[in-house]
Design an enzyme around this catalytic site. Structure first.
Site, PDB file in Angstrom:
ATOM      1  N   CYS A   2       1.243  -1.241   0.188  1.00 49.15           N
ATOM      2  CA  CYS A   2       0.018   0.112   0.036  1.00 49.15           C
ATOM      3  C   CYS A   2       1.073   1.547   0.222  1.00 49.15           C
ATOM      4  O   CYS A   2       1.647   1.200   0.389  1.00 49.15           O
ATOM      5  CB  CYS A   2      -1.183   0.606   1.234  1.00 49.15           C
ATOM      6  SG  CYS A   2      -2.212  -1.172   1.259  1.00 49.15           S
ATOM      7  N   ARG A  27       3.240   0.005  -5.479  1.00 49.04           N
ATOM      8  CA  ARG A  27       3.668  -0.290  -3.429  1.00 49.04           C
ATOM      9  C   ARG A  27       1.232  -1.116  -3.343  1.00 49.04           C
ATOM     10  O   ARG A  27       2.085  -1.569  -2.270  1.00 49.04           O
ATOM     11  CB  ARG A  27       2.959   0.621  -2.215  1.00 49.04           C
ATOM     12  CG  ARG A  27       4.353   1.343  -2.116  1.00 49.04           C
ATOM     13  CD  ARG A  27       4.779   1.844  -1.121  1.00 49.04           C
ATOM     14  NE  ARG A  27       4.526   1.862  -0.025  1.00 49.04           N
ATOM     15  CZ  ARG A  27       5.230   1.488   0.552  1.00 49.04           C
ATOM     16  NH1 ARG A  27       6.883   1.606   0.065  1.00 49.04           N
ATOM     17  NH2 ARG A  27       5.250   0.911   1.571  1.00 49.04           N
ATOM     18  N   TRP A  75      -2.649  -2.546  -1.698  1.00 52.47           N
ATOM     19  CA  TRP A  75      -2.500  -4.175  -2.216  1.00 52.47           C
ATOM     20  C   TRP A  75      -3.092  -4.896  -0.591  1.00 52.47           C
ATOM     21  O   TRP A  75      -3.199  -5.006   0.825  1.00 52.47           O
ATOM     22  CB  TRP A  75      -1.289  -4.555  -1.779  1.00 52.47           C
ATOM     23  CG  TRP A  75      -0.846  -5.552  -2.173  1.00 52.47           C
ATOM     24  CD1 TRP A  75      -0.511  -6.214  -3.153  1.00 52.47           C
ATOM     25  CD2 TRP A  75      -0.712  -6.716  -1.672  1.00 52.47           C
ATOM     26  NE1 TRP A  75      -0.030  -7.340  -3.854  1.00 52.47           N
ATOM     27  CE2 TRP A  75      -0.110  -8.042  -2.037  1.00 52.47           C
ATOM     28  CE3 TRP A  75      -0.540  -7.056   0.476  1.00 52.47           C
ATOM     29  CZ2 TRP A  75       0.207  -8.708  -1.466  1.00 52.47           C
ATOM     30  CZ3 TRP A  75      -0.491  -8.114   0.083  1.00 52.47           C
ATOM     31  CH2 TRP A  75       0.466  -8.926  -0.391  1.00 52.47           C
ATOM     32  N   ASN A 101      -0.999   2.235   6.119  1.00 55.95           N
ATOM     33  CA  ASN A 101       0.047   0.783   5.372  1.00 55.95           C
ATOM     34  C   ASN A 101      -0.038  -0.130   6.234  1.00 55.95           C
ATOM     35  O   ASN A 101       0.951   0.481   7.617  1.00 55.95           O
ATOM     36  CB  ASN A 101       0.969   1.697   4.508  1.00 55.95           C
ATOM     37  CG  ASN A 101       2.326  -0.105   3.775  1.00 55.95           C
ATOM     38  OD1 ASN A 101       3.242   1.177   3.481  1.00 55.95           O
ATOM     39  ND2 ASN A 101       1.358  -0.539   3.676  1.00 55.95           N
ATOM     40  N   GLY A 102      -0.190  -1.136   6.704  1.00 49.59           N
ATOM     41  CA  GLY A 102       0.336  -2.341   7.161  1.00 49.59           C
ATOM     42  C   GLY A 102      -0.955  -2.975   7.777  1.00 49.59           C
ATOM     43  O   GLY A 102      -2.284  -3.269   6.907  1.00 49.59           O
ATOM     44  N   GLU A 488      15.436 -17.312 -11.955  1.00 47.72           N
ATOM     45  CA  GLU A 488      15.782 -15.837 -11.360  1.00 47.72           C
ATOM     46  C   GLU A 488      14.583 -15.625 -13.223  1.00 47.72           C
ATOM     47  O   GLU A 488      14.082 -14.980 -12.938  1.00 47.72           O
ATOM     48  CB  GLU A 488      16.728 -14.323 -11.223  1.00 47.72           C
ATOM     49  CG  GLU A 488      16.537 -13.144 -12.294  1.00 47.72           C
ATOM     50  CD  GLU A 488      16.078 -12.698 -11.465  1.00 47.72           C
ATOM     51  OE1 GLU A 488      15.406 -13.124 -10.426  1.00 47.72           O
ATOM     52  OE2 GLU A 488      15.172 -11.853 -11.414  1.00 47.72           O
ATOM     53  N   LYS A 492      10.721 -14.162 -13.338  1.00 44.94           N
ATOM     54  CA  LYS A 492      10.747 -13.133 -14.309  1.00 44.94           C
ATOM     55  C   LYS A 492       9.620 -13.499 -15.338  1.00 44.94           C
ATOM     56  O   LYS A 492       9.089 -12.420 -15.125  1.00 44.94           O
ATOM     57  CB  LYS A 492      11.648 -12.507 -15.102  1.00 44.94           C
ATOM     58  CG  LYS A 492      13.039 -11.901 -14.737  1.00 44.94           C
ATOM     59  CD  LYS A 492      13.376 -10.397 -13.985  1.00 44.94           C
ATOM     60  CE  LYS A 492      11.438 -10.095 -12.410  1.00 44.94           C
ATOM     61  NZ  LYS A 492      12.308 -10.555 -11.867  1.00 44.94           N
ATOM     62  N   GLU A 495       6.083 -14.633 -13.002  1.00 46.71           N
ATOM     63  CA  GLU A 495       5.815 -12.945 -12.839  1.00 46.71           C
ATOM     64  C   GLU A 495       5.067 -11.921 -13.218  1.00 46.71           C
ATOM     65  O   GLU A 495       3.979 -11.280 -12.756  1.00 46.71           O
ATOM     66  CB  GLU A 495       6.901 -11.799 -11.959  1.00 46.71           C
ATOM     67  CG  GLU A 495       7.448 -11.541 -11.208  1.00 46.71           C
ATOM     68  CD  GLU A 495       8.687 -11.396 -10.321  1.00 46.71           C
ATOM     69  OE1 GLU A 495       8.648 -10.348  -9.562  1.00 46.71           O
ATOM     70  OE2 GLU A 495       9.335 -11.239 -11.406  1.00 46.71           O
ATOM     71  N   HIS A 511      16.121 -35.907 -12.836  1.00 51.72           N
ATOM     72  CA  HIS A 511      15.656 -36.179 -11.499  1.00 51.72           C
ATOM     73  C   HIS A 511      13.955 -35.768 -11.569  1.00 51.72           C
ATOM     74  O   HIS A 511      14.069 -35.617 -10.142  1.00 51.72           O
ATOM     75  CB  HIS A 511      16.314 -35.723 -10.148  1.00 51.72           C
ATOM     76  CG  HIS A 511      18.107 -36.405 -10.282  1.00 51.72           C
ATOM     77  ND1 HIS A 511      18.057 -37.763  -9.908  1.00 51.72           N
ATOM     78  CD2 HIS A 511      19.281 -35.283 -10.576  1.00 51.72           C
ATOM     79  CE1 HIS A 511      19.148 -37.868 -10.057  1.00 51.72           C
ATOM     80  NE2 HIS A 511      19.811 -37.006  -9.912  1.00 51.72           N
ATOM     81  N   LYS A 610       5.734  -4.382  -5.556  1.00 50.48           N
ATOM     82  CA  LYS A 610       7.105  -4.070  -5.427  1.00 50.48           C
ATOM     83  C   LYS A 610       7.788  -4.242  -3.777  1.00 50.48           C
ATOM     84  O   LYS A 610       8.683  -5.057  -4.333  1.00 50.48           O
ATOM     85  CB  LYS A 610       7.397  -2.836  -5.876  1.00 50.48           C
ATOM     86  CG  LYS A 610       8.811  -2.140  -5.717  1.00 50.48           C
ATOM     87  CD  LYS A 610       9.891  -2.568  -7.618  1.00 50.48           C
ATOM     88  CE  LYS A 610      10.856  -2.776  -7.248  1.00 50.48           C
ATOM     89  NZ  LYS A 610      11.126  -4.153  -8.691  1.00 50.48           N
TER      90      LYS A 610
HETATM   91  C1  G6P Z   1       8.834  -8.658  -3.725  1.00 45.90           C
HETATM   92  C2  G6P Z   1       9.196  -8.219  -4.934  1.00 45.90           C
HETATM   93  C3  G6P Z   1      10.611  -9.145  -5.668  1.00 45.90           C
HETATM   94  C4  G6P Z   1      11.215  -8.910  -4.787  1.00 45.90           C
HETATM   95  C5  G6P Z   1      11.052  -9.155  -3.477  1.00 45.90           C
HETATM   96  C6  G6P Z   1      11.931  -8.681  -2.271  1.00 45.90           C
HETATM   97  O1  G6P Z   1       7.839 -10.018  -4.224  1.00 45.90           O
HETATM   98  O2  G6P Z   1       7.778  -7.728  -6.465  1.00 45.90           O
HETATM   99  O3  G6P Z   1      10.351  -8.088  -7.236  1.00 45.90           O
HETATM  100  O4  G6P Z   1      12.344  -9.386  -5.622  1.00 45.90           O
HETATM  101  O5  G6P Z   1       9.561  -8.346  -3.135  1.00 45.90           O
HETATM  102  O6  G6P Z   1      12.200  -6.937  -2.617  1.00 45.90           O
HETATM  103  P1  G6P Z   1      13.538  -6.254  -1.353  1.00 45.90           P
HETATM  104  O7  G6P Z   1      12.804  -5.045  -1.814  1.00 45.90           O
HETATM  105  O8  G6P Z   1      13.522  -6.706  -0.162  1.00 45.90           O
HETATM  106  O9  G6P Z   1      14.520  -7.056  -2.595  1.00 45.90           O
END
Ligand code: G6P
Length: 615
Positions: A2, A27, A75, A101-102, A488, A492, A495, A511, A610
């Protein structure tokens, strides 16, 4: 999660709050709302959907005038995303209005108490409970808003960054923070409130970041007073000069932030090592390491804690620390680490990696490690973030703001910082020869140019994306340093395109995942020259024998994989332990193009945020 924004001053609040919400949409973006006080009435509009949906609705439904306003982009935690659960929330009297937010963890028991006292609730949110609790305290004790917020928060368990005002006292906004970030921008006769500084960067570069357990009454006619929520004691405000600029947080001609951030990587990596890497002199200078060198040299092991993409950067670091500096490393998901009673001693060093510096699980893992006596070192991107403040020492990545939800430049710059640390420690420990050390320094200096080269495959990758965009699954394989890159790459794709993808160590394919391979399964395999090349080529043969479609990420000039694969994407040659900085580039572009071709919202994928400030 948020984003919260507030304004009080001499300008019209609406455009500032609206723009601020757009900048904070990273956020959370499942609903949004704004409350404005126009000198007479309190006008509020909120809706499920994005800030753009709110704008259309709000400009039709309410007056946009007023010099006091608050806004929220959500969020969802408590209650599904719908109009009613969106913020801001009114108190029962309609006098108080709040954004939050929280998470208020004990909201249920507080709500029951308030219901007994006659309060009614429109939404399923914990936030509506909080605003009514504040109102209840205010009326019962016959006190002012600031005091009521303080007393109410002392009954609350959970995390919050809140902004609340009383329409009967429209010259102040009360803010408080625990666990979620809150910045106050200080202008001439005006104040801004936001989850980070981006909403007010064009108005002021003076900001106060509230610490946990602090609250402030932001009043037009007085200086800001910050107090501890627990005991009301006054805290000296520390006004920080911001270094962010407007250009950094705008798209700069790119269709998406993600693409802009992918293309920023050559510069971001350079910014990360600027002033730290003096290749010709054979020197790496990092204050956080130099000041604590003894601890690093005496450490029994390094434990890396992180989430998401940052966790993948941690895995790359595990290879590089063990390989170069010969220090045992364990990499932990912060969310698991914090709840599993880990064995930590004073001789352990915990490195926490976080782009945002606000991830709730990573923060909690840091606090746990500190409580057990470990030394905690932070690798963060956001300057002044909670993790940066909570750690004993650290190194910033200096990647600039990352706004696309799918992390790109944060990953490569985290690896850059961690590589610098590993090299510095290797030198201090004598685990690398002087020539090898210098070779690494020179090669690291060349990485930005090589990333630029790797980016030239963009059009070719776009064409490959066209062929595979309708796949239902994809497999990503890599070995050694490139195993985390495979993870990674798969993350990506998941996501932003919502295609199921799995990352695996190439040799582990036998395996299990090999059972999935048929003519419909694209396999992206990282097969650079130095990374167990022959073994990976054998894995490629195994995939080919089962008719899998092979996309090889190879070193420039490669012949063998080209013969076997359906497609190859070349990256420049480099040292094996720096190769993740290059091999990750085509995987970022592949997921980007597939998501664009599928018409997905690249910068704001569904259900994600994010910055994950709830556990
Ligand atoms: C969320 C974001 C990711 C990020 C992760 C950790 O899931 O969408 O892109 O890698 O949080 O976030 P940080 O800010 O701790 O790297």
């Amino acid at each position: 999660m948020c984003g919260i924004v507030g304004y009080i001053g001499h300008r019209e609040a609406y455009p500032i709050v609206l723009k601020g919400l757009q900048r904070l949409e990273y956020r959370g973006y499942d609903s949004a709302g704004i409350a404005l006080y126009d000198g007479k009435d309190l006008n509020l509009c909120k809706t499920k959907g994005k800030v753009a949906d709110l704008k259309t609705l709000l400009e039709k439904e309410i007056s946009t005038s007023g010099k006091l306003g608050i806004g929220h982009t959500r969020w969802a935690t408590h209650g599904v995303p719908n109009d009613v659960n969106s913020h801001p929330h009114y108190s029962n009297s309609g006098n108080l209005v709040i954004i939050h937010n929280g998470i208020i963890e004990n909201y249920d028991s507080l709500k029951k108490e308030l219901i007994k006292r006659g309060y009614t609730f429109q939404s399923d949110t914990d936030t509506e409970v909080l605003v009514n609790l504040i109102e209840d305290v205010m009326t019962n004790e016959n006190i002012k808003l600031g005091k009521a917020v303080q007393l109410a928060l002392n009954q609350v368990i959970g995390a919050y960054a809140i902004a609340v005002f009383d329409k009967n006292k429209p010259n102040e906004i009360v803010v408080a923070k625990l666990g979620s970030p809150l910045a106050i921008g200080i202008g001439e006769g005006e104040f801004f409130i936001a989850s980070d500084a981006s909403p007010f960067i064009e108005f002021t570069d003076n900001a106060i970041y509230l610490e946990d357990h602090e609250m402030a009454i932001v009043r037009l006619d007085k200086d800001i007073k910050i107090r501890k929520i627990e005991d009301d004691s006054l805290v000296n405000p520390y006004i920080q000069k911001l270094q962010l600029n407007l250009e950094q947080i705008e798209k700069g001609g790119y269709p998406h932030f993600m693409l802009k951030e992918i293309y920023e990587q050559p510069l971001a990596i350079k910014d990360t090592y600027r002033g730290r890497l003096l290749a010709d002199e054979g020197i790496i200078k990092m204050a956080g390491i130099e000041d604590n060198m003894k601890r690093f040299l005496n450490a029994d092991r390094i434990i890396i804690v992180a989430c998401g993409t940052s966790w993948h950067a941690g895995l790359v670091a595990e290879y590089i620390f063990e390989d170069l500096a010969r220090i045992p490393v364990e990499v932990e998901y912060a969310s698991e680490f914090r709840y599993r009673n880990p064995v930590i001693t004073e001789k352990d060093i915990v490195i926490s990696i976080s782009q945002s510096g606000e991830t709730a699980d990573t923060l909690a893992a840091i606090k746990l490690a500190k409580s057990k006596g470990a030394f905690v070192f932070g690798v963060c991107n956001v300057v002044g973030s909670s993790i940066a403040r909570e750690t004993d020492a650290g190194a910033y990545t200096h990647a600039g703001p990352e706004i696309g939800v799918a992390s790109t430049k944060a990953f490569t710059t985290q690896i850059t910082v961690l590589t610098l640390i590993a090299l510095r420690l290797a030198r201090a420990k004598g685990t690398m020869s002087s020539s090898d050390y210098r070779r690494h320094l020179h090669e690291l200096e060349l990485i930005p140019e090589k990333v630029t080269e790797a980016l030239k495959a963009d059009k070719h990758i776009q064409a490959i994306s066209e062929l595979y965009k309708d796949s239902r699954n994809m497999l990503y394989l890599g070995r050694g340093y490139n195993f985390p890159v495979a993870l990674e790459g798969a993350l990506k794709l998941k996501e932003i395109s919502y295609i199921h993808a799995e990352g695996y160590p190439a040799a582990e394919m036998k395996h299990g995942p090999i059972a999935l391979i048929d003519e419909n399964m694209p396999v992206i395999i990282i097969a650079t020259k130095k990374g167990h090349y022959d073994k990976v080529v054998s894995n490629i043969q195994e995939i080919k024998a089962r008719k899998g479609k092979i996309i090889g990420i190879v070193t420039e000039g490669d012949v063998n994989v080209r013969e076997l694969a359906d497609h190859v994407i070349e990256v420049p040659e480099t040292l094996e332990n720096l190769s993740p900085l290059l091999t990750t580039i085509p995987l970022q572009l592949l997921s980007y193009h597939i998501a664009v071709l599928l018409g997905k919202n690249v910068d704001q994928p569904r259900n994600l945020a994010k910055s994950v400030t709830v556990e």
